[in-house]
Design a protein around this motif. Structure first.
Motif, PDB file in Angstrom:
ATOM      1  N   PRO A   1      68.976  72.437   0.595  1.00 35.28           N
ATOM      2  CA  PRO A   1      68.336  72.001   1.846  1.00 35.28           C
ATOM      3  C   PRO A   1      69.341  71.812   2.958  1.00 35.28           C
ATOM      4  CG  PRO A   1      67.392  70.852  -0.009  1.00 35.28           C
ATOM      5  CD  PRO A   1      68.549  71.623  -0.552  1.00 35.28           C
ATOM      6  N   GLY A   2      70.523  71.357   2.582  1.00 36.03           N
ATOM      7  CA  GLY A   2      71.564  71.189   3.593  1.00 36.03           C
ATOM      8  C   GLY A   2      72.007  72.506   4.193  1.00 36.03           C
ATOM      9  N   SER A   3      71.840  73.616   3.424  1.00 37.80           N
ATOM     10  CA  SER A   3      72.176  74.941   3.974  1.00 37.80           C
ATOM     11  C   SER A   3      71.284  75.261   5.153  1.00 37.80           C
ATOM     12  CB  SER A   3      72.025  76.008   2.891  1.00 37.80           C
ATOM     13  OG  SER A   3      72.841  75.725   1.774  1.00 37.80           O
ATOM     14  N   THR A   4      70.018  74.847   5.075  1.00 36.82           N
ATOM     15  CA  THR A   4      69.100  75.064   6.191  1.00 36.82           C
ATOM     16  C   THR A   4      69.499  74.211   7.383  1.00 36.82           C
ATOM     17  OG1 THR A   4      67.314  75.538   4.644  1.00 36.82           O
ATOM     18  CG2 THR A   4      66.691  74.946   6.888  1.00 36.82           C
ATOM     19  N   VAL A   5      69.921  72.981   7.112  1.00 36.32           N
ATOM     20  CA  VAL A   5      70.291  72.058   8.179  1.00 36.32           C
ATOM     21  C   VAL A   5      71.470  72.603   8.988  1.00 36.32           C
ATOM     22  CG1 VAL A   5      71.189  69.762   8.675  1.00 36.32           C
ATOM     23  CG2 VAL A   5      69.406  70.055   6.938  1.00 36.32           C
TER      24      VAL A   5
ATOM     25  N   GLN B   1      76.387  77.227  11.307  1.00 40.24           N
ATOM     26  CA  GLN B   1      77.388  77.105  10.233  1.00 40.24           C
ATOM     27  C   GLN B   1      76.746  77.569   8.914  1.00 40.24           C
ATOM     28  OE1 GLN B   1      80.742  74.957  12.262  1.00 40.24           O
ATOM     29  NE2 GLN B   1      80.549  76.090  10.383  1.00 40.24           N
ATOM     30  N   GLY B   2      77.522  77.561   7.865  1.00 40.37           N
ATOM     31  CA  GLY B   2      76.979  77.909   6.557  1.00 40.37           C
ATOM     32  C   GLY B   2      77.098  79.392   6.272  1.00 40.37           C
ATOM     33  N   TYR B   3      76.003  79.969   5.739  1.00 45.83           N
ATOM     34  CA  TYR B   3      76.012  81.383   5.335  1.00 45.83           C
ATOM     35  C   TYR B   3      75.775  82.274   6.559  1.00 45.83           C
ATOM     36  CZ  TYR B   3      75.550  79.426   0.646  1.00 45.83           C
ATOM     37  OH  TYR B   3      75.750  78.725  -0.509  1.00 45.83           O
ATOM     38  N   LEU B   4      76.740  82.242   7.465  1.00 48.92           N
ATOM     39  CA  LEU B   4      76.551  82.959   8.726  1.00 48.92           C
ATOM     40  C   LEU B   4      77.901  83.245   9.378  1.00 48.92           C
ATOM     41  CD1 LEU B   4      74.646  83.926  11.062  1.00 48.92           C
ATOM     42  CD2 LEU B   4      74.817  81.580  11.966  1.00 48.92           C
ATOM     43  N   THR B   5      78.135  84.512   9.712  1.00 47.33           N
ATOM     44  CA  THR B   5      79.284  84.887  10.548  1.00 47.33           C
ATOM     45  C   THR B   5      78.821  85.976  11.513  1.00 47.33           C
ATOM     46  OG1 THR B   5      80.058  86.583   8.984  1.00 47.33           O
ATOM     47  CG2 THR B   5      81.007  84.374   8.767  1.00 47.33           C
ATOM     48  N   THR B   6      79.369  85.943  12.707  1.00 44.18           N
ATOM     49  CA  THR B   6      79.006  86.932  13.722  1.00 44.18           C
ATOM     50  C   THR B   6      80.237  87.338  14.512  1.00 44.18           C
ATOM     51  OG1 THR B   6      78.518  85.253  15.381  1.00 44.18           O
ATOM     52  CG2 THR B   6      76.684  85.984  13.985  1.00 44.18           C
TER      53      THR B   6
END
Length: 994
Positions: free
Chosen positions: A829-833, A839-844
């Motif tokens: 759930p914290g991944s969604t937050v 942040q988290g499972y994301l890079t751009t």
């Protein structure tokens, strides 16, 4: 008394009728004498019975054959063949005056001598090409198997034409007589002559009217044994057969290659005379041009009509021999004439068919045309025998209608008609081949004897949108002088002249020419300046060429290094990408140089030389000037670019192991107006000459200076991603944009506390964007859930390449619960937050952030483009430009634009408030596990003017984010310059639409 003498003579030479038979058929009333001469009817002067057409046809073929030898090899072989022709013609004249009674003795004599010589070959023969077929007598060689043809022809005619024995005895004796020379010839091995002896034997059995009860079992046995003959074939014969079946022509040792050369000789010919100036050289590529491929050589040297003359002469010979068979006064003479017709016809058909690729190349020379003294003498002698038979038959024709006429050779005219049809058909195919495939075959012939080296094309310029060069091929006049050693060495004075012109020692030039590695076509002699290059060109020294040596230069230095890329010699990867690249070709290796290599590279010229079949250069070939590449106009504005480079470099000062990136795009078109990456490099280090020390330093430098960070580096986007989350809320409403939501200093979910970057009060969506309120977006992300945010992110191009015209663009990463599980992780759930704050499972990449900022500002998703147009001079054609995609939810983005504007007027982007137009912006800071603890990914993305956007600026700096390291000043400087020079920046010369 005279009649009795004639009949008595006939009886003694073994004619078909004995004396009682002849006497019973005689009718004195049929006797009449010629006036004055006393000759029998039909008896005239000797010249009228010489068979002028046959002899003339033979002379035509022999003469063309001698001329062909003179053309392809000079006087040596031609004179030798002419001498043999004189001997053969002398024998023709002698035998042409002989009487029929001498035929039996001549036949047995030739046959016996041939057998003795065939046996002698086994012990004292001369070998060549793996076969022992010749007997050497001093400087002369003699091929007994050729004499065996004449001997076998005469003895088979004697046996099969005799009525003294029953058929079974004549058949058995004929087989025995044929088997002896065939076996001895096969043992040499000489399969082609052996096959001709077999064909002659079968033909004589058929012509001699051997009963079918004897012939059919023999033919059936031959059909059964035929496959066994394959086992007797030599390797080269198997190759010839296989080449005919599968059409192989890969190497000069391949029979298919030989046939290809013959077809080229025919296709490149003219009607009369040489095909072109290359005929002499092309002739060297024709193997066996003296023997097996003599017919093709004649066409190549003297034209298609000369070849037609040979075919017509061969047909005349065949038909005159068949007519001679009808004029002969007994079966034996008729069989000799018709058998020789079949032999000559088969040889001509097999040879001509092999030359054109219509039959396997069987190693059968064309009769009277191909080189070979023994064969020539034997063929002319055999023709003399038939001439004598014809003359003797006419002079001694009896007044009775003899019974042998009912026993004329069987199917002689049918065979002659078949040979005629084949020769005419093959000859017509030769004309058709020349008419339809002539240019292609001529080009193939020229191509195989041409070897070329490159004359590099001048690479096209790369300019900014106003035509200022940022990459150019500096043609300073310097050039490289190269020489073809084999051609230059042929002129004794060439080395000294070349040394004098280039300022090199004569010994050094000679050494370069003498020590050139085998297989190297051209060697460099010197690199010279423009005046020297011009002098060398004017000197026109044999085999010497001046090759331009332009140097690629990058006037902007480090400013655009990672974007422009560099050029270099093609690697295996480029060779796979462009399979037709010549060895040593210079291509774009990275950046725009690689992306637009096909536009910029141009077309190399070439200097060709002609080589002989062993690859030795013999003459200078055609010269093709290189065609310069087209120029590439970029969408960049060099003035804006310099501002961005300077400002970003200032922001990254003191951050040696970090990187920075910034991009400015037109949100209406996707055109990239400026793009900068730090650290960077100067592409001039790639030369020529290559700066090896600088390259070694770049390879170990921190911050990846070779990477174009704007499109190739993906990091967490931080709070700039809140624009995407806000858009998701507009698509999947959870919190009304105007609703003030309590926030505070932190947010707790499931026992985990997520802090705000500072305590804040209640805020609505525009306010939360303006102040980048983390707690607001924690709560919003929890309400939306991962799917809504991820779907919206995909709609805005997150986690995928933007499509910019740069190689190796990074797609970044947009994780989903499913993909995380697939990778062995867990989506908490914290991944969604934390996804709510980028942040988290994301890079751009910075380019992706600029793209979604432009989409939010305009409601359209554009594809960033750096290439604007290509062309030469003032003619420019626009490069393909993907059209922008209208977002279906564009009308719901107003509150987000309000937040962008509020960030400048009363939020985290306040430093942009003094700009002369209304600007919107979003800042962000992200923790990055790849950076030290005191460093962050610091972001700002801005749009101006906010009411009618024409520029989006996105800046990323890695470091503490304080002072100079803050990305805000970079965006401010760039926007200030743009707004002050907006009309100038967008003003560029018109381009034609593609």
């Amino acid at each position: 008394m005279r009649l009795v003498e004639h009949v008595h003579s006939l009886r003694h030479i073994g004619g078909l009728m004995d004396w009682p038979q002849l006497r019973s058929r005689a009718s004195p009333a049929r006797i009449r004498r010629e006036p004055r001469t006393g000759r029998l009817a039909g008896g005239t002067a000797h010249g009228r019975h010489l068979d002028i057409p046959a002899v003339t046809a033979a002379l035509v073929v022999v003469g063309i054959g001698v001329a062909n030898l003179w053309a392809v090899d000079g006087a040596g072989l031609a004179v030798r063949q002419a001498l043999f022709a004189v001997v053969g013609l002398a024998l023709l004249a002698v035998l042409g005056r002989s009487r029929l009674r001498l035929l039996t003795a001549l036949g047995w004599g030739c046959y016996g001598l041939a057998l003795v010589c065939l046996v002698a070959v086994r012990f004292a023969g001369t070998s060549a090409n793996g076969a022992t077929r010749w007997i050497g007598v001093g400087a002369l060689t003699f091929q007994p198997s050729e004499l065996a043809k004449l001997g076998l022809l005469l003895v088979l005619a004697r046996v099969l034409g005799s009525a003294q024995y029953p058929w079974w005895r004549r058949f058995a004796l004929a087989l025995l007589l044929a088997l002896l020379p065939i076996t001895l010839t096969l043992a040499q091995p000489d399969l082609s002559t052996c096959s001709l002896l077999v064909a002659l034997s079968v033909a004589m059995l058929v012509l001699g009217r051997v009963p079918a009860r004897f012939l059919l079992p023999l033919l059936a046995a031959a059909a059964v044994a035929a496959p066994l003959v394959v086992g007797l074939l030599r390797p080269y014969q198997l190759t010839r057969l296989g080449s005919f079946v599968v059409g192989s022509h890969q190497s000069a040792s391949d029979a298919g290659w030989a046939v290809t050369q013959a077809r080229i000789a025919v296709g490149a010919s003219r009607l009369i005379g040489h095909g072109d100036d290359l005929t002499e050289l092309r002739a060297l590529y024709l193997p066996e041009r003296h023997t097996d491929l003599a017919a093709a050589s004649v066409v190549e040297q003297f034209g298609l009509l000369a070849g037609a003359a040979v075919v017509v002469a061969a047909l005349v010979l065949v038909w005159r021999l068949v007519l001679a068979a009808r004029a002969a006064r007994d079966t034996q003479g008729a069989l000799v004439a018709s058998g020789l017709a079949v032999l000559l016809g088969v040889e001509a058909v097999v040879s001509l068919g092999g030359n054109l690729g219509l039959l396997p190349l069987a190693g059968v020379p064309f009769p009277l045309l191909s080189y070979g003294g023994t064969a020539l003498v034997v063929h002319l002698s055999a023709l003399g025998v038939v001439v004598g038979l014809r003359r003797d038959g006419i002079r001694r024709r009896l007044w009775v209608q003899t019974s042998w006429r009912a026993r004329r050779p069987r199917w002689a005219r049918v065979v002659a008609l078949s040979i005629t049809a084949l020769l005419v058909g093959f000859g017509s195919y030769g004309g058709y081949l020349r008419a339809t495939d002539g240019p292609v075959l001529a080009a193939a012939g020229t191509d195989q004897m041409s070897r070329c080296f490159r004359l590099p094309a001048l690479r096209g310029e790369i300019t900014d949108r106003h035509g200022t060069p940022v990459a150019a091929s500096a043609d300073d006049g310097r050039a490289r002088v190269v020489a073809v050693p084999a051609l230059t060495r042929a002129d004794p004075a060439a080395a000294a002249r070349l040394a004098s012109l280039t300022g090199q020692p004569t010994a050094a030039v000679r050494a370069a020419l003498e020590t050139a590695p085998a297989g190297v076509l051209a060697v460099p002699v010197a690199d010279v300046a423009a005046p020297v290059a011009a002098a060398v060109s004017r000197a026109a020294i044999s085999g010497v060429t001046v090759v331009p040596a332009p140097r690629r230069s990058y006037p902007a230095g480090t400013a655009l290094g990672p974007l422009l890329g560099f050029t270099g010699t093609a690697t295996p990867a480029e060779q796979r990408r462009w399979p037709r690249l010549p060895t040593g070709e210079v291509v774009g290796r990275s950046g725009l140089e690689q992306q637009y290599d096909a536009v910029l590279r141009g077309i190399d010229g070439q200097q060709c030389v002609y080589v002989n079949p062993v690859g030795q250069p013999v003459a200078t070939g055609p010269h093709t000037d290189p065609t310069p590449g087209a120029n590439l106009r970029l969408s960049l504005d060099l003035g804006l670019q310099r501002v961005l480079d300077t400002s970003l470099a200032q922001a990254m000062r003191g951050q040696p192991r970090r990187s920075g990136a910034a991009v400015a795009i037109d949100p209406r078109t996707g055109q990239v107006l400026a793009l900068s990456s730090v650290p960077n490099y100067d592409a001039n280090v790639y030369g020529p000459p290559v700066d090896n020390a600088a390259l070694s330093k770049l390879a170990t430098a921190a911050g990846s200076p070779m990477r174009e960070h704007t499109a190739q580096s993906a990091v967490p986007p931080g709070s700039t991603f809140k624009l995407v989350v806000s858009t998701a809320n507009q698509l999947h409403p959870k919190l009304p944009p105007g609703l003030a939501v309590p926030t505070g200093a932190s947010y707790t979910l499931g026992g985990h506390t997520f802090n705000n970057w500072r305590p804040m009060g209640p805020m609505n969506l525009p306010q939360a964007l303006a102040w980048s309120n983390d707690v607001y977006f924690y709560k919003l992300a929890t309400l939306l859930g991962p799917d809504a945010m991820i779907d919206t992110a995909r709609a805005l191009g997150v986690g995928q390449r933007t499509g910019i015209d740069l190689p190796s663009e990074s797609p970044g990463y947009l994780g989903t619960p499913a993909s995380v599980r697939a990778d062995g992780g867990t989506w908490y759930p914290g991944s969604t937050v934390i996804l709510g704050i980028g942040q988290g499972y994301l890079t751009t990449t910075p380019l992706q952030v600029a793209r979604w900022t432009a989409a939010v500002a305009t409601g359209r998703l554009v594809t960033p483009r750096v290439g604007l147009a290509s062309g030469t001079g003032n003619a420019w054609t626009a490069l393909p430009d993907p059209s922008a995609a209208q977002l279906p939810f564009a009308g719901a983005l107003g509150p987000i634009r309000d937040g962008l504007r509020a960030a400048v007027t009363d939020g985290t982007a306040g430093r942009l408030a003094d700009l002369p137009v209304a600007v919107g912006a979003k800042t962000g800071t992200a923790q990055d596990g790849s950076l030290p603890a005191d460093s962050y990914d610091n972001w700002i993305t801005a749009v101006a003017p906010i009411q009618d956007p024409s520029l989006v600026v996105t800046v990323l700096t890695q470091g503490p984010g304080q002072g100079e390291n803050n990305p805000g000043p970079v965006a401010h400087d760039l926007l200030a310059y743009y707004l002050a020079h907006q009309s100038e920046i967008h003003d560029s010369s018109p381009v034609q639409q593609p």
